[in-house]
Design a protein around this motif. Structure first.
Motif, PDB file in Angstrom:
ATOM      1  N   CYS A  62       0.834  -1.200   0.000  1.00  0.00           N
ATOM      2  CA  CYS A  62       0.000   0.000   0.000  1.00  0.00           C
ATOM      3  C   CYS A  62       0.868   1.248   0.000  1.00  0.00           C
ATOM      4  CB  CYS A  62      -0.879  -0.023   1.241  1.00  0.00           C
ATOM      5  SG  CYS A  62      -2.033   1.350   1.360  1.00  0.00           S
ATOM      6  N   LEU A  63       0.473   2.227  -0.790  1.00  0.00           N
ATOM      7  CA  LEU A  63       1.112   3.535  -0.785  1.00  0.00           C
ATOM      8  C   LEU A  63       0.224   4.473   0.014  1.00  0.00           C
ATOM      9  CD1 LEU A  63       3.226   5.600  -1.714  1.00  0.00           C
ATOM     10  CD2 LEU A  63       1.851   5.923  -3.788  1.00  0.00           C
ATOM     11  N   THR A  64       0.775   5.055   1.064  1.00  0.00           N
ATOM     12  CA  THR A  64       0.048   6.030   1.875  1.00  0.00           C
ATOM     13  C   THR A  64       0.591   7.402   1.533  1.00  0.00           C
ATOM     14  OG1 THR A  64      -0.282   4.447   3.657  1.00  0.00           O
ATOM     15  CG2 THR A  64      -0.521   6.777   4.215  1.00  0.00           C
ATOM     16  N   ILE A  65      -0.304   8.308   1.186  1.00  0.00           N
ATOM     17  CA  ILE A  65       0.114   9.676   0.890  1.00  0.00           C
ATOM     18  C   ILE A  65      -0.520  10.629   1.884  1.00  0.00           C
ATOM     19  CG2 ILE A  65       0.501   9.231  -1.565  1.00  0.00           C
ATOM     20  CD1 ILE A  65      -2.106  10.824  -2.105  1.00  0.00           C
ATOM     21  N   VAL A  66       0.232  11.654   2.243  1.00  0.00           N
ATOM     22  CA  VAL A  66      -0.260  12.736   3.088  1.00  0.00           C
ATOM     23  C   VAL A  66      -0.274  13.969   2.192  1.00  0.00           C
ATOM     24  CG1 VAL A  66       0.102  14.082   5.183  1.00  0.00           C
ATOM     25  CG2 VAL A  66       0.804  11.672   5.111  1.00  0.00           C
ATOM     26  N   ASN A  67      -1.420  14.595   2.091  1.00  0.00           N
ATOM     27  CA  ASN A  67      -1.619  15.685   1.138  1.00  0.00           C
ATOM     28  C   ASN A  67      -2.316  16.854   1.820  1.00  0.00           C
ATOM     29  OD1 ASN A  67      -1.461  16.789  -1.390  1.00  0.00           O
ATOM     30  ND2 ASN A  67      -2.865  15.357  -2.359  1.00  0.00           N
ATOM     31  N   ASP A  68      -2.234  18.027   1.196  1.00  0.00           N
ATOM     32  CA  ASP A  68      -2.870  19.225   1.753  1.00  0.00           C
ATOM     33  C   ASP A  68      -4.273  19.464   1.197  1.00  0.00           C
ATOM     34  OD1 ASP A  68      -2.229  19.993  -0.820  1.00  0.00           O
ATOM     35  OD2 ASP A  68      -0.854  21.586  -0.206  1.00  0.00           O
ATOM     36  N   HIS A  69      -4.749  18.544   0.368  1.00  0.00           N
ATOM     37  CA  HIS A  69      -6.120  18.616  -0.152  1.00  0.00           C
ATOM     38  C   HIS A  69      -6.604  17.193  -0.419  1.00  0.00           C
ATOM     39  CE1 HIS A  69      -3.645  18.431  -3.790  1.00  0.00           C
ATOM     40  NE2 HIS A  69      -4.664  17.808  -4.333  1.00  0.00           N
ATOM     41  N   GLU A  70      -7.912  17.032  -0.535  1.00  0.00           N
ATOM     42  CA  GLU A  70      -8.461  15.709  -0.802  1.00  0.00           C
ATOM     43  C   GLU A  70      -8.003  15.243  -2.185  1.00  0.00           C
ATOM     44  OE1 GLU A  70     -12.546  13.169  -0.357  1.00  0.00           O
ATOM     45  OE2 GLU A  70     -12.545  15.288   0.162  1.00  0.00           O
ATOM     46  N   PRO A  71      -7.444  14.033  -2.279  1.00  0.00           N
ATOM     47  CA  PRO A  71      -6.868  13.577  -3.541  1.00  0.00           C
ATOM     48  C   PRO A  71      -7.863  12.900  -4.489  1.00  0.00           C
ATOM     49  CG  PRO A  71      -6.320  12.042  -1.819  1.00  0.00           C
ATOM     50  CD  PRO A  71      -7.073  13.175  -1.169  1.00  0.00           C
ATOM     51  N   THR A  72      -9.055  13.437  -4.592  1.00  0.00           N
ATOM     52  CA  THR A  72     -10.076  12.845  -5.454  1.00  0.00           C
ATOM     53  C   THR A  72      -9.619  12.728  -6.904  1.00  0.00           C
ATOM     54  OG1 THR A  72     -11.781  13.674  -3.970  1.00  0.00           O
ATOM     55  CG2 THR A  72     -12.487  13.005  -6.180  1.00  0.00           C
ATOM     56  N   PRO A  73      -9.003  13.764  -7.506  1.00  0.00           N
ATOM     57  CA  PRO A  73      -8.542  13.603  -8.894  1.00  0.00           C
ATOM     58  C   PRO A  73      -7.530  12.459  -9.049  1.00  0.00           C
ATOM     59  CG  PRO A  73      -8.580  15.922  -8.314  1.00  0.00           C
ATOM     60  CD  PRO A  73      -8.806  15.141  -7.046  1.00  0.00           C
ATOM     61  N   LEU A  74      -6.676  12.282  -8.063  1.00  0.00           N
ATOM     62  CA  LEU A  74      -5.706  11.192  -8.098  1.00  0.00           C
ATOM     63  C   LEU A  74      -6.423   9.842  -8.076  1.00  0.00           C
ATOM     64  CD1 LEU A  74      -2.697  10.291  -7.934  1.00  0.00           C
ATOM     65  CD2 LEU A  74      -3.028  10.245  -5.448  1.00  0.00           C
ATOM     66  N   TYR A  75      -7.433   9.720  -7.244  1.00  0.00           N
ATOM     67  CA  TYR A  75      -8.211   8.477  -7.179  1.00  0.00           C
ATOM     68  C   TYR A  75      -8.770   8.133  -8.553  1.00  0.00           C
ATOM     69  CZ  TYR A  75     -12.204   5.431  -6.539  1.00  0.00           C
ATOM     70  OH  TYR A  75     -13.110   4.405  -6.674  1.00  0.00           O
ATOM     71  N   TYR A  76      -9.413   9.103  -9.222  1.00  0.00           N
ATOM     72  CA  TYR A  76     -10.011   8.838 -10.533  1.00  0.00           C
ATOM     73  C   TYR A  76      -8.948   8.553 -11.591  1.00  0.00           C
ATOM     74  CZ  TYR A  76     -14.563   9.968  -8.678  1.00  0.00           C
ATOM     75  OH  TYR A  76     -15.725   9.959  -7.942  1.00  0.00           O
ATOM     76  N   GLU A  77      -7.812   9.224 -11.494  1.00  0.00           N
ATOM     77  CA  GLU A  77      -6.707   8.953 -12.419  1.00  0.00           C
ATOM     78  C   GLU A  77      -6.227   7.510 -12.263  1.00  0.00           C
ATOM     79  OE1 GLU A  77      -2.025  10.046 -12.569  1.00  0.00           O
ATOM     80  OE2 GLU A  77      -3.383  11.731 -12.219  1.00  0.00           O
ATOM     81  N   PHE A  78      -5.995   7.090 -11.030  1.00  0.00           N
ATOM     82  CA  PHE A  78      -5.530   5.729 -10.790  1.00  0.00           C
ATOM     83  C   PHE A  78      -6.593   4.706 -11.190  1.00  0.00           C
ATOM     84  CE2 PHE A  78      -1.764   7.233  -9.047  1.00  0.00           C
ATOM     85  CZ  PHE A  78      -0.970   6.205  -8.567  1.00  0.00           C
ATOM     86  N   LYS A  79      -7.835   4.971 -10.868  1.00  0.00           N
ATOM     87  CA  LYS A  79      -8.910   4.030 -11.197  1.00  0.00           C
ATOM     88  C   LYS A  79      -9.008   3.821 -12.710  1.00  0.00           C
ATOM     89  CE  LYS A  79     -13.728   3.026 -10.289  1.00  0.00           C
ATOM     90  NZ  LYS A  79     -14.983   3.481  -9.735  1.00  0.00           N
ATOM     91  N   ALA A  80      -8.814   4.881 -13.473  1.00  0.00           N
ATOM     92  CA  ALA A  80      -8.941   4.796 -14.926  1.00  0.00           C
ATOM     93  C   ALA A  80      -7.680   4.277 -15.611  1.00  0.00           C
ATOM     94  CB  ALA A  80      -9.298   6.172 -15.494  1.00  0.00           C
ATOM     95  N   GLU A  81      -6.509   4.550 -15.026  1.00  0.00           N
ATOM     96  CA  GLU A  81      -5.272   4.302 -15.759  1.00  0.00           C
ATOM     97  C   GLU A  81      -4.341   3.241 -15.169  1.00  0.00           C
ATOM     98  OE1 GLU A  81      -3.360   8.093 -16.276  1.00  0.00           O
ATOM     99  OE2 GLU A  81      -5.146   8.994 -17.158  1.00  0.00           O
ATOM    100  N   VAL A  82      -4.526   2.865 -13.912  1.00  0.00           N
ATOM    101  CA  VAL A  82      -3.587   1.952 -13.265  1.00  0.00           C
ATOM    102  C   VAL A  82      -4.306   0.644 -12.961  1.00  0.00           C
ATOM    103  CG1 VAL A  82      -2.006   1.616 -11.325  1.00  0.00           C
ATOM    104  CG2 VAL A  82      -2.337   3.914 -12.276  1.00  0.00           C
ATOM    105  N   GLU A  83      -4.021  -0.361 -13.770  1.00  0.00           N
ATOM    106  CA  GLU A  83      -4.719  -1.639 -13.669  1.00  0.00           C
ATOM    107  C   GLU A  83      -4.525  -2.310 -12.309  1.00  0.00           C
ATOM    108  OE1 GLU A  83      -4.547  -5.863 -15.980  1.00  0.00           O
ATOM    109  OE2 GLU A  83      -4.409  -4.033 -17.183  1.00  0.00           O
ATOM    110  N   SER A  84      -3.355  -2.136 -11.696  1.00  0.00           N
ATOM    111  CA  SER A  84      -3.064  -2.817 -10.429  1.00  0.00           C
ATOM    112  C   SER A  84      -3.571  -2.059  -9.197  1.00  0.00           C
ATOM    113  CB  SER A  84      -1.559  -3.055 -10.299  1.00  0.00           C
ATOM    114  OG  SER A  84      -0.864  -1.821 -10.312  1.00  0.00           O
ATOM    115  N   PHE A  85      -4.214  -0.898  -9.389  1.00  0.00           N
ATOM    116  CA  PHE A  85      -4.773  -0.124  -8.281  1.00  0.00           C
ATOM    117  C   PHE A  85      -6.046  -0.799  -7.783  1.00  0.00           C
ATOM    118  CE2 PHE A  85      -7.709   3.526  -7.162  1.00  0.00           C
ATOM    119  CZ  PHE A  85      -7.194   3.724  -5.901  1.00  0.00           C
ATOM    120  N   ASP A  86      -6.109  -1.072  -6.484  1.00  0.00           N
ATOM    121  CA  ASP A  86      -7.274  -1.706  -5.873  1.00  0.00           C
ATOM    122  C   ASP A  86      -8.229  -0.610  -5.385  1.00  0.00           C
ATOM    123  OD1 ASP A  86      -9.137  -3.205  -4.536  1.00  0.00           O
ATOM    124  OD2 ASP A  86      -7.691  -4.282  -3.289  1.00  0.00           O
TER     125      ASP A  86
END
Length: 77
Positions: A32-56
């Motif tokens: 698992c990759l844990t990230i700490v960010n200064d804003h909610e990473p919703t765009p990152l979630y959708y990017e990974f969901k659409a483009e990264v096959e191994s993302f659970d």
């Protein structure tokens, strides 16, 4: 589950997604990759969901700790 942690709050925004993608690629299946960010990473979630096959996406979590601290867990299948 093994964990890699990135605190991105001091990383310039244009460098964040490439840094996250590289760290995620280095993970083994089941880790698992844990990230700490200064804003909610919703765009990152959708990017990974659409483009990264191994993302659970089903096991993805995000927690808001305070107004400018969001901790997200990006698990790798």
């Amino acid at each position: 589950m093994a964990e890699t942690r990135l605190d991105l709050r001091d990383v310039p925004p244009p460098q964040r997604h490439p840094k996250i993608q590289a760290a995620f690629e280095d993970l083994d299946s089941g880790e698992c990759l844990t990230i700490v960010n200064d804003h909610e990473p919703t765009p990152l979630y959708y990017e990974f969901k659409a483009e990264v096959e191994s993302f659970d996406a089903e096991e993805y979590t995000v927690e808001q700790r305070d107004e400018q601290t969001f901790v997200a867990e990006l698990p790798k299948e």
